[in-house]
Design an enzyme around this catalytic site. Structure first.
Site: not given
Ligand code: GUN
Ligand code: ZN
Length: 487
Positions: A90, A125
């Site tokens: 992420d 994002d």
């Molecule tokens: N982890 C939980 N929700 C989100 C999200 O909306 N975007 C990102 N990049 N990580 C997340």
């Protein structure tokens, strides 16, 4: 079109699929345990023992630490974590949403994800929270879409996730989904749903998933960001989510909480462990509750992972057997807010019906929500397209004189009317219902009968019914048909 995802089996909007990554094929639906590189509560290489195929970690946490950053750049992420399966990273978006800013921009984080050898990277994002003003949700969505639009310039051969945002505005969710899908990502996470789940807003969650699915192609692999509680996995899979990530197993463990498919217990509340995983078979609740914090957290994290993947296996078997709906109905009865989610899902039955396989295992009537299942909607849609004319007898009893009628229809709860020749075919012939007609069972069936009569105004209808069908609804039927009470 994505060429990294292959769907092999379907039930409702749920599916079993194969996701092809540089570090191997992942069978979905699956949960990616979240690994925090600072904690490593469970060693990544041990994860396979619990049923995990793939993990997710946070590239921003690695980037921000000089030690981790150098290590990951030099040896690669897989060596650093000592894990040879697929890894998703992420971005810092979650930190962005919690702390307001991060000292990294979109191109830097994507380039970094690429350079450390992530299998699937996420751009930066903006996870727009629920219920913010519409204009803000729209503005933030445009920024997210702009960042997604430039992501391919930096991603090299890395697979890319394209998060779908839009807060709780369903038009924005659908538009976001369409536009992200048009940019052609490898997986499509639905973003900013964590606050909905934290507040038990399953009704809103169902709407968000359905509207995002409407905008995405049905071939798109969908990731529900931040969802990992085993209680809600069946519901989310049935709406077409393929990938999940669980920080829950670790976060709940740190809090002393023990996950089950019916909800969460605090370990100190439990006298008995209702589970047969290796942890629960070799410890008592008291052993775990009274262990030192590190041991307790570790044991709870292990149990939490075991139950999570047990549920994933059951969901997969249910998709193969064609009885995912029954599993979802059972799971949604463990909490009133989940029941609201199920009811909302049934409001989307007509949409689900378009994708749901036409024949599957026995239809079990499990409560009033079953009366709105896609099979019931489909049956009545087919009846609508039928040419019906002449004198029609619709009867709740079989042993009634058919003399003077051109056609005879029978009644089955909760479907409504059916022509005799369908009595052996799915779903009429393969449905297990209850013989005790409560007001809800009776009236939903009568409503379907009334729709049938109204849909075929050229025919001359007679509705013959016995006592158990007595209801105020009969008055409505009387306006459109001749009604005979069978004494
Ligand atoms: N982890 C939980 N929700 C989100 C999200 O909306 N975007 C990102 N990049 N990580 C997340
Ligand atoms: Zn257990």
């Amino acid at each position: 079109m994505t060429d990294v995802f292959e769907i092999t089996n379907k039930d409702l909007l749920g599916r079993i699929g194969k996701l092809y990554t540089p570090h191997g094929v992942v069978e979905t639906p699956t949960v990616m345990p979240v690994i925090n590189p600072n904690l490593r509560l469970i060693e990544p290489k041990e994860l396979k023992r619990y049923g995990a195929q793939m993990l997710i970690t946070n590239s921003y946490i690695i980037y921000r630490s000089e030690k981790f950053r150098q290590d990951a750049l030099k040896r690669g992420l897989h060596a650093m974590l000592d894990f040879n399966g697929p890894i998703m990273t992420d971005s810092g978006s979650f930190q962005l949403s919690v702390y307001g800013s991060v000292e990294v921009n979109n191109s830097e984080i994507i380039s970094f994800e690429r350079d450390i050898g992530t299998d699937i990277g996420v751009p930066l994002d903006i996870p727009t929270a629920p219920d913010v003003p519409y204009e803000r949700a729209k503005e933030e969505l445009e920024i997210t879409l702009e960042r997604l639009g430039e992501a391919r310039q930096y991603s090299g051969n890395m697979m890319l996730a394209g998060p779908v945002q839009g807060s709780t505005y369903m038009d924005l969710r659908e538009e976001a989904a369409r536009r992200v899908y048009a940019m052609d990502f490898d997986i499509y996470p639905l973003g900013a749903v964590v606050p909905l789940m934290e507040n038990y807003r399953y009704k809103d969650l169902v709407d968000v998933i359905v509207r995002c699915k409407t905008g995405l192609g049905s071939d798109a692999p969908v990731h529900l960001f931040g969802a990992g509680h085993p209680m809600m996995l069946a519901l989310a899979v049935s709406l077409g989510c393929d990938l999940f990530d669980s920080a829950a197993y670790a976060l709940y463990a740190k809090d002393g909480r023990y996950l089950t498919v019916d909800g969460t217990y605090h370990i100190s509340q439990l006298q008995h462990l209702p589970c047969s995983c290796p942890v629960c078979m070799s410890h008592t609740a008291k052993d775990i509750a009274s262990a030192d914090e590190k041991t307790r957290t570790r044991l709870l994290a292990e149990h939490n992972l075991y139950v999570t993947f047990e549920e994933i296996r059951l969901i997969k078997q249910s998709i193969l057997d064609g009885d995912l709906m029954e599993l979802v109905e059972r799971r949604c009865r463990s909490h009133p807010k989940m029941l609201s989610g199920l009811k909302r899902m049934m409001d989307h039955s007509a949409y689900i019906e378009r994708f749901d396989p036409a024949t599957k295992s026995t239809f079990f009537y499990l409560g009033p929500e079953s009366a709105k299942r896609p099979e019931v909607i489909r049956h009545n849609r087919h009846l609508k397209n039928l040419t019906v004319n002449g004198k029609i007898l619709i009867s709740t009893r079989k042993d009634v004189s058919r003399e003077g009628y051109d056609n005879f229809y029978m009644v089955k709860m909760p479907f409504g009317v059916f022509p005799e020749e369908l009595k052996e075919t799915y779903p009429i012939g393969q449905s297990e219902t209850i013989s005790e007609l409560g007001p809800e069972e009776r009236d939903s069936t009568l409503e379907n009968i009334l729709s049938f009569i109204r849909d075929h105004p050229d025919a001359e209808h007679t509705f013959a019914y016995d006592e158990v069908w007595e209801s105020p609804r009969i008055k409505d039927i009387e306006k459109a048909a001749k009604v005979v009470h069978l004494g």
